[in-house]
Design an enzyme around this catalytic site. Structure first.
Site, mmCIF file in Angstrom:
data_model
loop_
_atom_site.group_PDB
_atom_site.id
_atom_site.type_symbol
_atom_site.label_atom_id
_atom_site.label_comp_id
_atom_site.label_asym_id
_atom_site.label_seq_id
_atom_site.Cartn_x
_atom_site.Cartn_y
_atom_site.Cartn_z
ATOM 1 N N SER A 1 4.528 2.570 8.139
ATOM 2 C CA SER A 1 4.002 1.573 7.208
ATOM 3 C C SER A 1 5.126 0.881 6.447
ATOM 4 O O SER A 1 6.070 1.521 5.990
ATOM 5 C CB SER A 1 3.050 2.229 6.206
ATOM 6 O OG SER A 1 1.851 2.594 6.808
ATOM 7 N N HIS B 1 0.820 -1.223 0.000
ATOM 8 C CA HIS B 1 0.000 0.000 0.000
ATOM 9 C C HIS B 1 0.848 1.264 0.000
ATOM 10 O O HIS B 1 0.317 2.362 -0.168
ATOM 11 C CB HIS B 1 -0.967 0.007 1.192
ATOM 12 C CG HIS B 1 -0.353 0.421 2.501
ATOM 13 N ND1 HIS B 1 0.198 -0.472 3.391
ATOM 14 C CD2 HIS B 1 -0.221 1.639 3.077
ATOM 15 C CE1 HIS B 1 0.646 0.171 4.450
ATOM 16 N NE2 HIS B 1 0.401 1.459 4.283
ATOM 17 N N ASP C 1 -0.238 -7.545 1.714
ATOM 18 C CA ASP C 1 0.332 -6.196 1.687
ATOM 19 C C ASP C 1 1.862 -6.198 1.712
ATOM 20 O O ASP C 1 2.474 -5.597 2.592
ATOM 21 C CB ASP C 1 -0.213 -5.372 2.855
ATOM 22 C CG ASP C 1 0.081 -3.882 2.696
ATOM 23 O OD1 ASP C 1 -0.092 -3.378 1.583
ATOM 24 O OD2 ASP C 1 0.488 -3.245 3.681
#
Length: 828
Positions: free
Chosen positions: A375, A251, A304
């Site tokens: 992230s 992402h 992911d």
């Protein structure tokens, strides 16, 4: 695990920083005496960050799960041929400089869509005050992709400098193009109020990190396209050959179109352990250990993950390591997360509990938390092996909520070819630390493959010991394979070692004339044009204009496209709530047309209100869903917020039909009154549809212009502001395709339209279509003799009192209300 000395680490970081700055200073002509003052060098001034607007947008990005943003992207097309200042610095030597100013910016970084320094060139960038200087680069540092992205330079004004021999000036002008200027406003040393870590997060040099110094150096914070950011880690492979594979999250948005824009920052960490509130502030981490460029390899959305191979240089002096991994599906026991919250100095968080949640590991923290910017960061099990990468979560210092990490066990089907190239079938691999003093002193060649084992193990297995080598420097093939070798356009078959040009790969040959140059053509990346092959254009994320085309005539647009608007009316919806309605246009030259309004990895598509948009239950997000036949049943539908190209509603008004289409856009938030924000998708019509043609309109400044309607928007409250930004594409007057980016902030400044002809009263008076004999700003045809006939219907009644009440505190006050009551009944 082997513990690494804190003192040694800090000393290495400081020495590297000073050595880098000193080397760059020595080769930076513009900072020495006897040259043109920097003040006289040509200046490119950018808008500067709008901190208030960016804070709102960043909150929306966080809610939408988008990567953290640190800078505002701007597309440019600047070369030593069309910008900057040249100066003679020797008999046969020239210097070119360009100043860039972003008022109020904390830092600036640059993207070069073309970057091929000639042999004599010295390249460096430095802040206006000379305190932040990049290391000098030369032709040996030219990236293989021909694209280069810089690290951040701190300060609001930066100088780009290239010195070159006189004979190489033309080459420099043809092969250097600055295509992106990114204005930094948070993170990477920006003021702590914008982008620092929360105070409960723990510096990696604190005791919590003591046992993790084999893994900590592998973790880096990175930027993509110079303006959004995540965390990732170098990861080991079963050949243990130090191949720079870098694991992060899908992402975070790395793809084949932007992988060369990745810039990873290493060893960005505080030099001492901070406790209490000071841990939430910016520290003293360095920014001059960075690697620019990568090659996208594989990714997957369900767990992911994303794996790239870094293509830029990694300095041995940085002493980076390669984290181990574990692909077991068993729930991992206590470990840690290592990450860069808000791009701040590296932090470490201890795992309290881990549990399985579908394709993710759920994690509850003991010490420390994560934040935007974390992230993609690695999750380690108790055996110091990566078991996943951060997808997202809700943990903050103020709560005890959980985060979620994509499972490496479910990503393995995409990772195995890279992380287990030897085909060992191993379910785990430990961290490789080449700098811990226990190196093998060489590598082992066995069966054509390379292994990092000790000499005794190599001999026992029947391998051939290669002293003082790594798997990256030795060729274990036996015999050496052959393949096609291109030297210029000539092809021959040889071993890779004997190829003096470009080796085409093992077992290839010269069939089909593989060394002939591919055809080239114009390539539009944003508004920048360069001549690439079709494949190189695709890799750059651009639009290929066709074989044999070129960049003459600005086929990609000028970068000057402007968003305009006119106020249709105020308080038009029946609820009586304060609002205003505008028609928004993309201003275009006469004879041009607009075919698409889009968002992509280079330009976010955003339609946002500082309050909210009015959305009627009978309408929809585009003009195709607004049926004018329903206006008698639902009058407020006419003021429904919608986007379009040319046509106002489904009837095609003012055209015979509406051929608008859209793809790839999530309208959910927009339909609920919120923002439309997307890095993908478009609404469009075909180049043959009449509704895309530029037509005349008058904007809210009473200026006659040409353009194409792109939205009708109703926003609540008269003080509201609307942001509209996107990538636009269409055809010019010669039917050549163009692209441009544009943004605009729409506001209401008290415009009135008493005669309801679609133009503000001030515009009617200015252009002579209405008279104003008494000079009060109201067209004579709207005058009634009643001073407080505010709605212009010829009398003073309850509607005028409601007009005052609705505008109370902004346009009207208590004296206006009393005066309107006193004149009640006038004209009736």
């Amino acid at each position: 695990m082997r513990q690494r000395s804190f003192a040694s680490l800090r000393t290495v970081a400081v020495v590297i920083g000073l050595a880098g700055a000193t080397a760059a200073q020595a080769s930076t002509w513009g900072l020495s005496q006897g040259h043109l003052p920097i003040d006289v060098v040509e200046l490119i001034e950018m808008p500067g960050p709008n901190y208030g607007r960016l804070e709102i947008e960043d909150a929306e990005r966080a809610l939408n799960g988008l990567p953290a943003r640190i800078a505002v992207p701007n597309s440019v097309s600047l070369t030593p041929a069309n910008a900057g200042t040249w100066e003679l610095i020797g008999d046969d030597r020239l210097m070119w400089r360009l100043r860039v100013l972003s008022p109020g910016a904390a830092h600036i970084n640059f993207g070069f869509g073309r970057f091929e320094l000639p042999p004599s060139a010295d390249f460096s960038i430095y802040s206006f005050d000379g305190l932040d200087i990049t290391e000098q680069m030369g032709s040996d540092d030219n990236p293989p992709s021909g694209e280069y992205w810089t690290r951040v330079l701190h300060g609001e004004e930066v100088v780009i400098e290239i010195s070159v021999d006189l004979a190489d000036r033309a080459s420099l002008q043809q092969n250097i193009e600055l295509t992106a200027i990114n204005e930094g406003y948070r993170g990477l040393g920006a003021p702590p109020t914008r982008g620092a870590s929360e105070s409960c997060n723990v510096d990696v040099v604190c005791p919590l990190g003591d046992d993790w110094w084999d893994e900590i150096p592998s973790v880096g914070v990175y930027t993509v396209s110079g303006w959004w950011t995540c965390t990732g880690a170098l990861i080991n492979n079963t050949n243990e050959d130090q191949t720079p594979y870098f694991l992060t999250a899908d992402h975070c948005g790395i793809n084949t179109g932007n992988d060369q824009s990745v810039v990873v920052y290493w060893n960005h960490q505080n030099s001492y352990c901070r406790e209490g509130n000071s841990s939430g502030n910016n520290g003293n981490g360095n920014y001059n250990q960075s690697t620019s460029g990568s090659q996208y390899l594989v990714s997957g959305s369900s767990s992911d993950y994303c794996l790239v191979r870094l293509t830029g240089s990694i300095n041995d002096a940085w002493e980076l390591t390669f984290s181990g991994w574990n692909r077991s599906s068993s729930t991992p026991t206590h470990g840690v997360g290592i990450h860069h919250p808000e791009t701040a100095e590296k932090r470490i968080s201890s795992v309290d509990t881990t549990y399985s949640s579908g394709s993710m590991w759920g994690v509850n923290w003991g010490e420390g938390r994560t934040a935007p910017g974390s992230s993609g960061s690695p999750l380690y099990n108790a055996s110091h092996q990566i078991v996943g990468q951060l997808y997202g979560g809700w943990s903050y210092c103020t709560n005890d909520d959980d985060d979620v990490y994509g499972k490496l066990s479910l990503s393995w089907s995409g990772l195995d070819d890279y992380l287990d190239p030897a085909g060992t079938g191993s379910s785990f691999l430990n961290t490789l630390n080449p700098w811990d003093g226990s190196g093998n002193g060489g590598v082992c060649c066995l069966g054509g493959s390379c292994y990092t084992v000790n000499e005794t193990s190599c001999a026992n297995a029947g391998g051939q010991w290669q002293p003082d080598q790594t798997c990256g420097t030795v060729n274990c093939a036996d015999p050496d394979p052959t393949g096609g070798c291109c030297v210029g356009t000539s092809c021959s078959v040889s071993t890779e070692a004997n190829c003096t040009g470009t080796y085409l790969g093992d077992d290839t040959d010269c069939a089909g004339d593989p060394c002939a140059p591919d055809p080239t053509g114009g390539c539009c990346v944003g508004v920048s044009c360069a001549e690439y092959t079709a494949s190189d254009c695709t890799a750059a994320g651009g639009t290929y204009l066709g074989d044999g085309t070129d960049c003459s005539g600005s086929p990609c647009g000028s970068g000057d496209l402007t968003v305009r608007w006119k106020v249709v009316g105020t308080d038009l919806i029946s609820t009586g709530e304060a609002c205003y309605t505008v028609d928004v246009y993309a201003e275009l030259p006469t004879g041009w047309r607009l075919d698409a309004v889009a968002g992509n990895s280079l330009q976010q598509k955003t339609v946002a209100s500082s309050t909210s948009f009015y959305q009627d239950g009978y309408g929809g997000p585009t003009s195709q869903e607004v049926n004018p036949d329903f206006y008698p049943l639902a009058p407020d539908l006419e003021w429904d917020s919608r986007v379009t190209i040319g046509s106002l509603d489904s009837s095609g008004n003012p055209y015979g039909e509406n051929a608008l289409n859209n793809i790839g856009i999530d309208w959910t938030d927009f339909e609920a009154g919120g923002a439309l924000s997307a890095g993908n998708g478009t609404w469009f019509c075909l180049p043959t549809d009449a509704q895309g043609q530029s037509v005349a309109f008058t904007d809210s400044d009473c200026t006659a212009r040409n353009g194409v309607l792109i939205a009708r928007l109703t926003t609540m409250e008269h003080s509201s502001e609307i942001l509209f930004e996107a990538l636009f594409q269409g055809r010019d007057g010669l039917n050549e395709t163009w692209q441009d980016t544009a943004s605009g902030t729409v506001s209401y400044n008290g415009e009135l339209d008493c005669n309801l002809n679609g133009n503000p009263d001030a515009c009617d008076i200015a252009n002579g279509s209405s008279q104003d004999a008494n000079g009060n700003g109201v067209p004579d045809e709207c005058e009634t003799g009643c001073e407080f006939d505010l709605d212009g219907d010829g009398d003073v009644d309850v509607d005028d009192i409601l007009e005052v009440i609705n505008g109370f505190g902004s346009q009207y006050d208590v004296d206006d209300l009393l005066a309107t009551i006193s004149e009640f009944g006038c004209g009736g």
